[in-house]
Motif scaffolding. Structure first.
Motif, PDB file in Angstrom:
ATOM      1  N   ASP A   1      -6.242 -15.059 -44.578  1.00 35.85           N
ATOM      2  CA  ASP A   1      -7.416 -15.619 -45.432  1.00 35.85           C
ATOM      3  C   ASP A   1      -8.344 -16.557 -44.946  1.00 35.85           C
ATOM      4  O   ASP A   1      -9.604 -16.570 -45.079  1.00 35.85           O
ATOM      5  CB  ASP A   1      -6.707 -16.112 -46.841  1.00 35.85           C
ATOM      6  N   ALA A   2      -7.575 -17.733 -44.363  1.00 35.53           N
ATOM      7  CA  ALA A   2      -8.533 -18.774 -43.633  1.00 35.53           C
ATOM      8  C   ALA A   2      -9.525 -18.051 -42.569  1.00 35.53           C
ATOM      9  O   ALA A   2     -10.616 -18.362 -42.519  1.00 35.53           O
ATOM     10  CB  ALA A   2      -7.580 -19.547 -43.068  1.00 35.53           C
ATOM     11  N   ALA A   3      -9.071 -17.190 -41.665  1.00 36.73           N
ATOM     12  CA  ALA A   3      -9.869 -16.506 -40.762  1.00 36.73           C
ATOM     13  C   ALA A   3     -10.897 -15.705 -41.672  1.00 36.73           C
ATOM     14  O   ALA A   3     -11.927 -15.687 -41.128  1.00 36.73           O
ATOM     15  CB  ALA A   3      -8.909 -15.759 -39.820  1.00 36.73           C
ATOM     16  N   PHE A   4     -10.645 -14.871 -42.421  1.00 37.52           N
ATOM     17  CA  PHE A   4     -11.559 -14.088 -43.221  1.00 37.52           C
ATOM     18  C   PHE A   4     -12.683 -15.071 -43.765  1.00 37.52           C
ATOM     19  O   PHE A   4     -13.661 -14.696 -43.910  1.00 37.52           O
ATOM     20  CB  PHE A   4     -11.082 -13.227 -44.363  1.00 37.52           C
ATOM     21  N   ALA A   5     -12.367 -16.009 -44.336  1.00 38.67           N
ATOM     22  CA  ALA A   5     -13.202 -17.038 -44.921  1.00 38.67           C
ATOM     23  C   ALA A   5     -14.431 -17.545 -43.913  1.00 38.67           C
ATOM     24  O   ALA A   5     -15.559 -17.779 -44.448  1.00 38.67           O
ATOM     25  CB  ALA A   5     -12.615 -18.207 -45.536  1.00 38.67           C
ATOM     26  N   ILE A   6     -13.910 -17.727 -42.732  1.00 42.87           N
ATOM     27  CA  ILE A   6     -15.074 -18.126 -41.822  1.00 42.87           C
ATOM     28  C   ILE A   6     -16.074 -17.118 -41.699  1.00 42.87           C
ATOM     29  O   ILE A   6     -17.389 -17.553 -41.631  1.00 42.87           O
ATOM     30  CB  ILE A   6     -14.364 -18.345 -40.255  1.00 42.87           C
TER      31      ILE A   6
END
Length: 294
Positions: free
Chosen positions: A121-126
Motif C-alpha cells: 500500500d505504501a509503495a502504491f501510494a507513491i
C-alpha cells in the motif's frame, strides 16, 4: 535537559501501554488518541476516505493558498496493527498547515492483512500521489514520504525495497522513532508482550520474516541510494531509539545524506504531543529540512 514545562506536560499526558489482544489495543489507542487530536489547525480542506484503489483509502489534507503544494505521504504508527488517519489527524493536518498536501494513508493492518500488504500500500501510494496530487493543486514531482514508529518502518521499506524508478519519485523521507531492524527490536523489548504481539502479528507468525530486508529495511540501506532522510529519535524511548541511531550509522556508511536529531527526554510518540516544547522544536527542524529538500 528536558524543560520543566515539558516535564509537567508529560506528567499530565496519558501513557500508552500496549496490553491485551490486538482488538483491545486498537480500542485503547483510538480512545487515547482523542487527547492528541484537539484544537485542529486551520487548513484549506480535509477530504476523508478518498479511494486510491479498492481496499485502500486516505484522508487528504489540503493547504490554504493557490500555489502548487509539495506533497507528503504520511504513514501512521500503531505496530502495523492499529492506528488510523483519524487517530493521527492533527499530525497530518499540521503538515498541511505548513503548506504540504498531505496524504494520510489508511493502509491495511495486520492481523487481517499481514506483511507485505501494508508495504504494498505504501509503495502504491507513491505512484498514486505522482499521478493524482494535481487534483488538489499538489505537485506530483515534489513528494516526501514519512511516518512514525511502524509507519516510519513502512516509509523506509517502501524506498529500500522499491526499484530506482520508485525511489526517484521521492525527494525526502521523514522518519520519527521508527523500528528499522525488527529482530533487534524484538530482542530489545522481550519484556513487553504487547510489542512482541505486534511484531509477530505483522509477519503473520513467521519469525524468520523479521530478518527479511523488506521487513527490516536497515538491512537494505546499502543496496540502493535513498533520498535525504530526516530522522527523529526520542531520547526517552527504550523501544526504538537504538534503531534511529543505527539507521544514521548505516546511512553514513552508505554515504547517503541524512539528519539525525535526538530530542532529549521525549517519549515514543511525542510528535503527536503538540504542547511539548520538544515537539515544536522537532517540527521546526523538520520544516527546515523539507524546505531544503522538497
Amino acid at each position: 535537559m528536558i524543560s520543566e514545562h515539558d516535564r509537567q506536560v508529560l506528567d499530565r499526558t496519558p501513557c500508552w501501554d500496549p496490553r491485551g489482544g490486538i482488538a483491545e489495543q486498537r480500542r485503547a489507542w483510538e480512545n487515547l488518541a482523542i487527547a492528541y487530536n484537539q484544537d485542529l489547525p486551520a487548513i484549506g480542506a480535509l477530504e476523508q476516505n478518498v479511494e486510491l484503489r479498492p481496499g485502500l483509502r486516505a484522508d487528504v489534507a489540503v493547504p490554504k493558498g493557490a500555489d502548487r503544494h509539495p506533497v507528503v505521504i504520511y504513514l501512521h504508527g500503531g505496530g502495523w496493527a492499529f492506528g488510523s488517519p483519524v487517530s493521527f489527524r492533527k499530525l497530518g493536518m499540521q503538515f498541511a498547515e505548513a503548506g504540504y498536501l498531505t496524504i494520510n494513508l489508511d493502509y491495511r493492518l495486520a492481523p487481517e492483512h499481514p506483511f507485505p500488504a501494508a508495504l504494498q500500500d505504501a509503495a502504491f501510494a507513491i505512484e498514486w500521489a505522482r499521478d493524482n496530487a494535481r487534483r488538489w493543486n499538489g505537485d506530483g514531482g515534489r513528494i516526501a514520504i514519512g511516518g512514525d514508529s511502524a509507519g516510519a518502518n513502512l516509509a523506509l521499506s517502501a524506498l529500500t525495497s522499491g526499484g530506482p524508478g520508485l525511489r526517484s519519485l521521492v525527494r525526502a523521507a521523514v522518519l520519527f522513532y521508527g523500528a528499522f531492524d525488527l529482530t533487534a527490536t524484538a530482542k530489545r523489548n522481550q519484556s513487553i508482550p504487547g510489542l512482541q504481539q505486534q511484531l509477530n502479528t505483522y509477519v503473520g507468525g513467521v519469525e524468520r520474516l523479521l530478518d527479511d530486508p523488506r521487513v527490516s529495511p536497515l538491512r537494505a540501506v546499502a543496496s540502493g541510494k535513498l533520498p535525504p532522510c530526516f530522522i527523529i529519535g526520542a531520547g526517552d524511548d527504550s523501544w526504538c531509539l537504538a534503531d534511529s541511531l543505527t539507521l544514521a550509522q548505516a546511512l553514513s556508511a552508505a554515504s547517503n545524506p541524512y539528519e539525525l536529531h535526538v530530542m532529549e527526554g521525549m517519549p515514543h510518540g511525542f510528535m503527536q504531543m503538540s504542547a511539548l516544547d520538544g515537539c515544536r522544536a522537532a517540527r521546526r527542524l523538520m520544516w527546515d529540512f523539507l524546505g531544503r529538500n522538497v
